[in-house]
Design a protein around this motif. Structure first.
Motif, PDB file in Angstrom:
ATOM      1  N   ASP A  57       0.810  -1.222   0.000  1.00 49.53           N
ATOM      2  CA  ASP A  57       0.000   0.000   0.000  1.00 49.53           C
ATOM      3  C   ASP A  57       0.840   1.268   0.000  1.00 49.53           C
ATOM      4  O   ASP A  57       0.296   2.373  -0.132  1.00 49.53           O
ATOM      5  CB  ASP A  57      -0.989   0.005   1.167  1.00 49.53           C
ATOM      6  CG  ASP A  57      -0.314  -0.129   2.518  1.00 49.53           C
ATOM      7  OD1 ASP A  57       0.887  -0.459   2.558  1.00 49.53           O
ATOM      8  OD2 ASP A  57      -0.987   0.081   3.540  1.00 49.53           O
ATOM      9  N   ALA A  58       2.140   1.145   0.131  1.00 49.15           N
ATOM     10  CA  ALA A  58       3.033   2.300   0.021  1.00 49.15           C
ATOM     11  C   ALA A  58       3.795   2.307  -1.297  1.00 49.15           C
ATOM     12  O   ALA A  58       4.520   3.264  -1.594  1.00 49.15           O
ATOM     13  CB  ALA A  58       4.031   2.321   1.177  1.00 49.15           C
ATOM     14  N   SER A  86      -0.943  14.921  -0.963  1.00 49.13           N
ATOM     15  CA  SER A  86      -1.905  14.096  -0.242  1.00 49.13           C
ATOM     16  C   SER A  86      -1.869  12.648  -0.695  1.00 49.13           C
ATOM     17  O   SER A  86      -1.722  11.725   0.116  1.00 49.13           O
ATOM     18  CB  SER A  86      -3.306  14.667  -0.424  1.00 49.13           C
ATOM     19  OG  SER A  86      -4.259  13.864   0.232  1.00 49.13           O
ATOM     20  N   ASN A  87      -1.965  12.424  -2.009  1.00 43.89           N
ATOM     21  CA  ASN A  87      -2.154  11.072  -2.529  1.00 43.89           C
ATOM     22  C   ASN A  87      -0.863  10.293  -2.745  1.00 43.89           C
ATOM     23  O   ASN A  87      -0.832   9.076  -2.540  1.00 43.89           O
ATOM     24  CB  ASN A  87      -2.931  11.134  -3.847  1.00 43.89           C
ATOM     25  CG  ASN A  87      -4.339  11.615  -3.662  1.00 43.89           C
ATOM     26  OD1 ASN A  87      -5.222  10.864  -3.297  1.00 43.89           O
ATOM     27  ND2 ASN A  87      -4.561  12.907  -3.904  1.00 43.89           N
ATOM     28  N   ILE A  90       1.711  11.724   1.449  1.00 45.67           N
ATOM     29  CA  ILE A  90       1.227  11.655   2.831  1.00 45.67           C
ATOM     30  C   ILE A  90       0.511  10.342   3.115  1.00 45.67           C
ATOM     31  O   ILE A  90       0.758   9.697   4.147  1.00 45.67           O
ATOM     32  CB  ILE A  90       0.317  12.859   3.142  1.00 45.67           C
ATOM     33  CG1 ILE A  90       1.141  14.150   3.109  1.00 45.67           C
ATOM     34  CG2 ILE A  90      -0.343  12.688   4.514  1.00 45.67           C
ATOM     35  CD1 ILE A  90       0.315  15.411   3.242  1.00 45.67           C
ATOM     36  N   ARG A  91      -0.374   9.918   2.229  1.00 43.37           N
ATOM     37  CA  ARG A  91      -1.148   8.706   2.496  1.00 43.37           C
ATOM     38  C   ARG A  91      -0.296   7.447   2.613  1.00 43.37           C
ATOM     39  O   ARG A  91      -0.618   6.566   3.405  1.00 43.37           O
ATOM     40  CB  ARG A  91      -2.257   8.557   1.453  1.00 43.37           C
ATOM     41  CG  ARG A  91      -3.300   9.646   1.627  1.00 43.37           C
ATOM     42  CD  ARG A  91      -4.456   9.577   0.688  1.00 43.37           C
ATOM     43  NE  ARG A  91      -5.318  10.749   0.912  1.00 43.37           N
ATOM     44  CZ  ARG A  91      -6.379  11.044   0.183  1.00 43.37           C
ATOM     45  NH1 ARG A  91      -6.728  10.248  -0.820  1.00 43.37           N
ATOM     46  NH2 ARG A  91      -7.095  12.125   0.445  1.00 43.37           N
ATOM     47  N   PRO A  92       0.802   7.312   1.877  1.00 47.60           N
ATOM     48  CA  PRO A  92       1.671   6.140   2.109  1.00 47.60           C
ATOM     49  C   PRO A  92       2.547   6.245   3.352  1.00 47.60           C
ATOM     50  O   PRO A  92       3.233   5.289   3.713  1.00 47.60           O
ATOM     51  CB  PRO A  92       2.559   6.101   0.847  1.00 47.60           C
ATOM     52  CG  PRO A  92       1.881   6.957  -0.153  1.00 47.60           C
ATOM     53  CD  PRO A  92       1.177   8.014   0.643  1.00 47.60           C
ATOM     54  N   SER A  95       2.413   3.538   6.282  1.00 48.06           N
ATOM     55  CA  SER A  95       3.003   2.249   5.903  1.00 48.06           C
ATOM     56  C   SER A  95       4.514   2.353   5.762  1.00 48.06           C
ATOM     57  O   SER A  95       5.246   1.422   6.105  1.00 48.06           O
ATOM     58  CB  SER A  95       2.385   1.752   4.595  1.00 48.06           C
ATOM     59  OG  SER A  95       1.033   1.384   4.797  1.00 48.06           O
ATOM     60  N   GLU A 187      -3.967  17.076   7.248  1.00 48.76           N
ATOM     61  CA  GLU A 187      -3.914  15.632   6.995  1.00 48.76           C
ATOM     62  C   GLU A 187      -2.597  15.040   7.489  1.00 48.76           C
ATOM     63  O   GLU A 187      -2.580  13.996   8.152  1.00 48.76           O
ATOM     64  CB  GLU A 187      -4.089  15.354   5.499  1.00 48.76           C
ATOM     65  CG  GLU A 187      -4.090  13.886   5.140  1.00 48.76           C
ATOM     66  CD  GLU A 187      -4.214  13.644   3.645  1.00 48.76           C
ATOM     67  OE1 GLU A 187      -4.343  12.471   3.250  1.00 48.76           O
ATOM     68  OE2 GLU A 187      -4.186  14.620   2.865  1.00 48.76           O
ATOM     69  N   ALA A 188      -1.492  15.700   7.163  1.00 50.04           N
ATOM     70  CA  ALA A 188      -0.181  15.207   7.581  1.00 50.04           C
ATOM     71  C   ALA A 188      -0.053  15.221   9.102  1.00 50.04           C
ATOM     72  O   ALA A 188       0.492  14.283   9.707  1.00 50.04           O
ATOM     73  CB  ALA A 188       0.918  16.054   6.948  1.00 50.04           C
ATOM     74  N   VAL A 191      -1.940  12.272  10.607  1.00 47.40           N
ATOM     75  CA  VAL A 191      -1.199  11.022  10.445  1.00 47.40           C
ATOM     76  C   VAL A 191      -0.075  10.951  11.472  1.00 47.40           C
ATOM     77  O   VAL A 191       0.146   9.913  12.115  1.00 47.40           O
ATOM     78  CB  VAL A 191      -0.632  10.910   9.012  1.00 47.40           C
ATOM     79  CG1 VAL A 191       0.313   9.711   8.902  1.00 47.40           C
ATOM     80  CG2 VAL A 191      -1.764  10.769   7.999  1.00 47.40           C
TER      81      VAL A 191
END
Length: 431
Positions: A57-58, A86-87, A90-92, A95, A187-188, A191
């Motif tokens: 997922d990363a 973001s996509n 940050i989102r990975p 993981s 968002e960051a 997390v």
């Protein structure tokens, strides 16, 4: 001998310089592991390093981000940066952070070396120092350290001196951190709190300045002056690649010095649409006395029109160590490494790139005086032609490129990183 873990987002432009660093550290007798995409496993192993795969997922395919995220297509400026932050990054991060901690739990590591878009390292740096090894940020794109003397990173705005400039910068920082990138920052921060129990120390694009060290692979002359630069920041100079085995093309003898040489390239990744820069340059220079040399960055000759002007020569790759000394102007979309290679050979530039970090690279080219920034991704042929003519005719561009060349050639590159790591190791041993 020390043991290092290099962490890298899965993108060609990130992996190549970090594998170059891995090779150097290995040659100095250190042990090196590289955490990145399985797509780069063989490249890592060929360098002699131990490969560690990112969790699935990363493992985002940043080399074809538009295919993986169709909604990204057409985004420009801050909107494009927000989407990517973001996509893609940050989102990975959670993981990535888990993979780092799993690797650190199973082996003794003296330092984690990561480029600033590997945000899992930003999370690691927020842990208490006694719970982690040193975190060293590797500056393989323009320096993003926040300063009262510069506009926020990502906007492509050059410095403005004096009190007025500082007021402008402060206002832009508030705007960038709370409005333009406010959602990304929140968002960051969320997390980071979820994974580490504490929030970020500052703006997400500035996390590397809070690392134990930030080694920036350029020279001060190609960076904006900052009177408040942290003492953790070290300029090492560019990473010089080994001389390639590229065979010179059959037209090589045409580079005989009888006419100016204009080189145009869109690099090895952002080259799916040559209508952005290569073809406008070809059209602009078609009636000129110049020899126009196109590098397709690995794409086949057939990716260009079958009929090209008589003054155009094409190659998939070129041996830059031999080719750039023969070039009078380079036209490029602003890849950090390629721009510094050109400047190291005193080649002035015309740049046209407004995506990713290219907006900041191009801004620095214009600010430095070593070239012209067209401030677009897709310039008109007339604009390219006018810019190339100016660079060829006005000596100031070549003079600035020559001054930067002297500074770049006198710098230490990977030796500078090695010295920083040695100093950090000595301080650790003295504790």
């Amino acid at each position: 001998m020390s043991t290092y873990l290099i962490a890298c987002t899965p993108a060609h432009g990130h992996v190549v310089p970090l594998v170059r660093i891995a090779r150097d550290l290995l040659a100095r007798g250190h042990e090196v592991s590289v955490l990145t995409s399985a797509r780069y496993a063989e490249r890592v192993r060929a360098a002699g390093a131990r490969f560690v795969p990112l969790p699935a997922d990363a493992d985002v395919n940043l080399d074809d981000a538009d295919a993986e995220f169709p909604e990204r297509v057409g985004l420009r400026g801050p909107a494009a940066i927000r989407f990517d932050m973001s996509n893609l990054f940050i989102r990975p991060a959670a993981s990535q952070f888990a993979a780092l901690r799993a690797e650190l739990a199973g082996s003794e590591v003296d330092a984690v070396l990561a480029e600033p878009l590997f945000f899992g390292a930003a999370l690691l740096a927020r842990l208490p120092r006694e719970e982690r090894p040193a975190v060293v940020a590797l500056g393989i794109f323009p320096l993003g350290v926040k300063s009262r003397d510069t506009a926020p990173f990502g906007l492509g705005i050059p410095p403005l001196g004096g009190a007025i400039g500082r007021v402008r910068n402060a206002a832009l920082s508030v705007l960038a951190e709370n409005v333009i990138f406010g959602g990304v920052q929140r968002e960051a921060d969320a997390v980071c709190r979820r994974e580490t129990g504490t929030g970020l120390a500052g703006f997400i694009l500035d996390w590397a300045s809070a690392a134990d060290a930030l080694v920036q692979f350029t020279v001060p002359g190609f960076e904006y002056p900052r009177s408040d630069l942290p003492d953790t920041v070290h300029f090492a100079g560019p990473l010089t690649a080994p001389a390639p085995d590229t065979v010179v093309p059959e037209w090589w003898d045409d580079l005989d010095g009888t006419r100016p040489v204009v080189h145009v390239t869109q690099g090895t990744i952002a080259n799916s649409d040559f209508g952005q820069l290569v073809l406008p340059t070809v059209a602009a220079m078609a009636a000129s006395e110049c020899l126009v040399v196109v590098s397709t960055g690995g794409r086949a000759r057939e990716s260009l029109p079958a009929e090209l002007p008589a003054n155009v020569r094409v190659a998939e790759y070129l041996p830059y160590d031999r080719f750039l000394p023969l070039v009078d102007v380079m036209v490029t979309n602003g890849g950090y490494g390629g721009v510094q290679q050109a400047l190291a050979h005193a080649v002035p530039l015309v740049v046209a790139g407004q995506t990713e970090d290219k907006v900041e690279v191009c801004a620095r080219v214009g600010w430095s005086g070593a070239g012209i920034n067209l401030k677009t991704n897709r310039p008109a042929a007339a604009a390219v032609g006018a810019a190339v003519s100016r660079v060829l005719s006005e000596s100031s561009f070549r003079a600035r490129a020559e001054a930067l060349s002297a500074e770049l050639r006198a710098s230490s590159g990977v030796d500078g990183l090695s010295r920083v790591l040695q100093q950090m190791s000595a301080r650790e041993g003295a504790r």
